[in-house]
Design an enzyme around this catalytic site. Structure first.
Site, PDB file in Angstrom:
ATOM      1  N   LYS A 105       0.856  -1.192   0.000  1.00 21.87           N
ATOM      2  CA  LYS A 105       0.000   0.000   0.000  1.00 21.87           C
ATOM      3  C   LYS A 105       0.879   1.225   0.000  1.00 21.87           C
ATOM      4  O   LYS A 105       2.032   1.169   0.439  1.00 21.87           O
ATOM      5  CB  LYS A 105      -0.866   0.005   1.268  1.00 21.87           C
ATOM      6  CG  LYS A 105      -2.068   0.901   1.194  1.00 21.87           C
ATOM      7  CD  LYS A 105      -3.177   0.199   0.468  1.00 21.87           C
ATOM      8  CE  LYS A 105      -4.486   0.924   0.546  1.00 21.87           C
ATOM      9  NZ  LYS A 105      -5.599   0.009   0.306  1.00 21.87           N
ATOM     10  N   ASP A 145      -6.916   4.054  -4.808  1.00 24.64           N
ATOM     11  CA  ASP A 145      -7.486   3.910  -3.467  1.00 24.64           C
ATOM     12  C   ASP A 145      -8.175   5.244  -3.158  1.00 24.64           C
ATOM     13  O   ASP A 145      -8.592   5.932  -4.098  1.00 24.64           O
ATOM     14  CB  ASP A 145      -6.365   3.571  -2.466  1.00 24.64           C
ATOM     15  CG  ASP A 145      -6.884   3.020  -1.154  1.00 24.64           C
ATOM     16  OD1 ASP A 145      -7.272   1.845  -1.107  1.00 24.64           O
ATOM     17  OD2 ASP A 145      -6.911   3.768  -0.154  1.00 24.64           O
TER      18      ASP A 145
HETATM   19  N1  GLU Z   1      -7.453   0.006  -3.061  1.00 27.71           N
HETATM   20  C1  GLU Z   1      -8.211  -1.186  -3.179  1.00 27.71           C
HETATM   21  C2  GLU Z   1      -8.187  -1.966  -1.892  1.00 27.71           C
HETATM   22  O1  GLU Z   1      -7.945  -1.422  -0.826  1.00 27.71           O
HETATM   23  C3  GLU Z   1      -7.796  -2.014  -4.380  1.00 27.71           C
HETATM   24  C4  GLU Z   1      -6.374  -2.454  -4.377  1.00 27.71           C
HETATM   25  C5  GLU Z   1      -5.924  -3.081  -5.694  1.00 27.71           C
HETATM   26  O2  GLU Z   1      -6.733  -3.247  -6.568  1.00 27.71           O
HETATM   27  O3  GLU Z   1      -4.744  -3.368  -5.780  1.00 27.71           O
HETATM   28  O4  GLU Z   1      -8.485  -3.122  -1.857  1.00 27.71           O
END
Ligand code: GLU
Length: 443
Positions: A105, A145
């Site tokens: 992340k 996100d």
């Molecule tokens: N941001 C989204 C999550 O928290 C998607 C993450 C992604 O697709 O890599 O799951």
């Protein structure tokens, strides 16, 4: 307050899950400590000529199951502990939904609403250049996100492609578009990705209700957060026959105890006016003056959590449900579409009150599931139809929900702990398996 520090909470959740599952201490140590932490400076020339230096983060939590995977968020509250927790939750989420990714992340501590489009682009491109050395289709695959989107992903993709052109070895046989997901269609994105988190949340809710032998039709729902995720979820729940009675965004909300007549019209109204408050729609006419006729009331994003509804959906930020307001929650089901919306103390209150919490790592995993489909299509240079994407998403969500529900019933533990046990099971089996390539014939 330690309770509100997401990383402290994430580690506690891990330890609780580890007490339900015989986990190798070395694996536990790996999960308690991210593999790699990247912090970068992001200097940006503002439109007025001044220079502002933002902080950018990327935490690569764990890659036992595959390349690090997870979103990038832009928010003034982004800090290292938040990103570590979110990266850890991605490791768990990807293991639960069964995609071959680890967890990562990142983000920048910026309020994008205060930037001009040009400033946002300069910031993103600089952040993208700083990330390039640590990302790649088989290394770390970011996605959107909170407050980020396909356009922002495209800027990062362009910076990545630009940089790697000079390092030909890195791109050999790899489609560089696969370095990032959540891209617009014309840049290699997948059909169904924008809808994925909301639709996945709907599948998760329907599947848990079915196992509880409850019918969805007529159940009332309140949703905190009407961004991409909350708005698609609301539409899908409406289609499933549920009664969405309240919606809120960061500025305010609408509440109609008899049910909001058309989510689509509300969406159009919000797109036009920039806010949800006042979107009382009769046919296609949306105006605050319709509020009385519809028996509506204004509602704040805080009060929406306490409404007398069957299903409550926190779809905004972390720590929405705390020990202070959890006691006032009347819903029997909490569907966590945000990441980390429930503090540990609130979770405990829900557990003793018998509230079913469908945890974030399961409920919102539809987004990353379709990110995986996008990555797969890029890697194999395929293009899938929306029907195929939705069908595969449904299968993934239903199978994860069934497994988690069964573990929960068997061990008499809440769904969150059960979801973690499912994750630990797959991380353990991969961790104990032979390293990649060992099975190949030696020459
Ligand atoms: N941001 C989204 C999550 O928290 C998607 C993450 C992604 O697709 O890599 O799951």
């Amino acid at each position: 307050m330690a309770d509100n520090n997401p990383w402290t909470r994430a580690k506690k959740q891990l330890q609780t899950a580890a007490s339900n599952f015989p986990i190798d201490p070395l694996l536990l140590a790996r999960l308690e400590h991210p593999d790699r932490i990247v912090e970068v400076s992001v200097p940006v020339k503002m439109d007025d000529g001044s220079i502002h230096v933002y902080q950018g983060f990327r935490v690569q939590h764990n890659n036992i199951l595959g390349p690090y995977k997870g979103g990038l968020r832009y928010h003034p509250r982004v800090d290292m502990d938040e990103v570590k927790a979110l990266a850890f939750w991605m490791t768990m989420k990807n293991a639960i939904i069964g995609v071959p990714f680890g967890g990562g992340k990142g983000g920048v501590n910026v309020d994008p609403k205060e930037l001009s489009e040009r400033e946002l682009e300069r910031l993103t491109r600089e952040f993208g250049r700083k990330l390039t050395p640590v990302i790649g289709p088989n290394l770390d695959v970011p996605a959107p996100d909170v407050n980020t989107n396909g356009k922002i992903m495209t800027w990062i993709l362009e910076e990545y492609i630009q940089k790697i052109k000079s390092q030909k070895s890195k791109v050999k046989n790899e489609n560089p578009e696969a370095v990032i997901t959540g891209k617009p269609l014309e840049r290699g994105g997948s059909l169904g990705r924008p809808e994925a988190t909301g639709l996945g949340g709907c599948y998760a809710l329907l599947s848990i209700l079915k196992m509880q032998k409850r019918k969805p039709e007529g159940l009332t729902v309140a949703i905190q957060g009407f961004g991409n995720v909350g708005s698609f979820l609301a539409q899908y729940l409406e289609e499933a026959g549920m009664k969405v009675v309240a919606l809120s965004d960061s500025k305010g909300g609408i509440y109609m105890p008899a049910g909001i007549p058309s989510i689509r019209e509300v969406q159009k109204c919000k797109d036009k006016s920039g806010k949800l408050a006042g979107c009382y729609c009769i046919g296609s006419v949306c105006d605050i003056s319709n509020m009385k006729k519809l028996g509506g009331k204004e509602i704040s994003p805080e009060k929406i959590l306490e409404l007398p509804v069957d299903v409550l959906v926190p779809a905004a930020l972390e720590n929405a449900l705390t020990k202070e307001n959890a006691k006032k929650v009347k819903a029997s089901v909490v569907l966590e579409l945000a990441n980390g919306p429930t503090t540990a103390e609130a979770d405990e209150i829900f557990r003793s009150a018998g509230v079913t919490v469908i945890p974030d790592v399961l409920a919102n995993s539809g987004g990353v599931a379709v990110s995986y489909f996008e990555w797969y299509q890029n890697m194999h240079r395929e293009r899938w139809s929306q029907d195929k994407v939705f069908k595969k998403l449904k299968e993934k969500m239903e199978s994860a929900c069934e497994d988690v529900h069964d573990i929960s019933a068997e061990h008499k533990i809440p769904l969150r702990e059960a979801a973690y046990v499912r994750a630990l099971k797959s991380l353990s089996s991969k961790n104990n398996g032979k390293p990649k390539g060992r099975n190949k014939k030696r020459r």
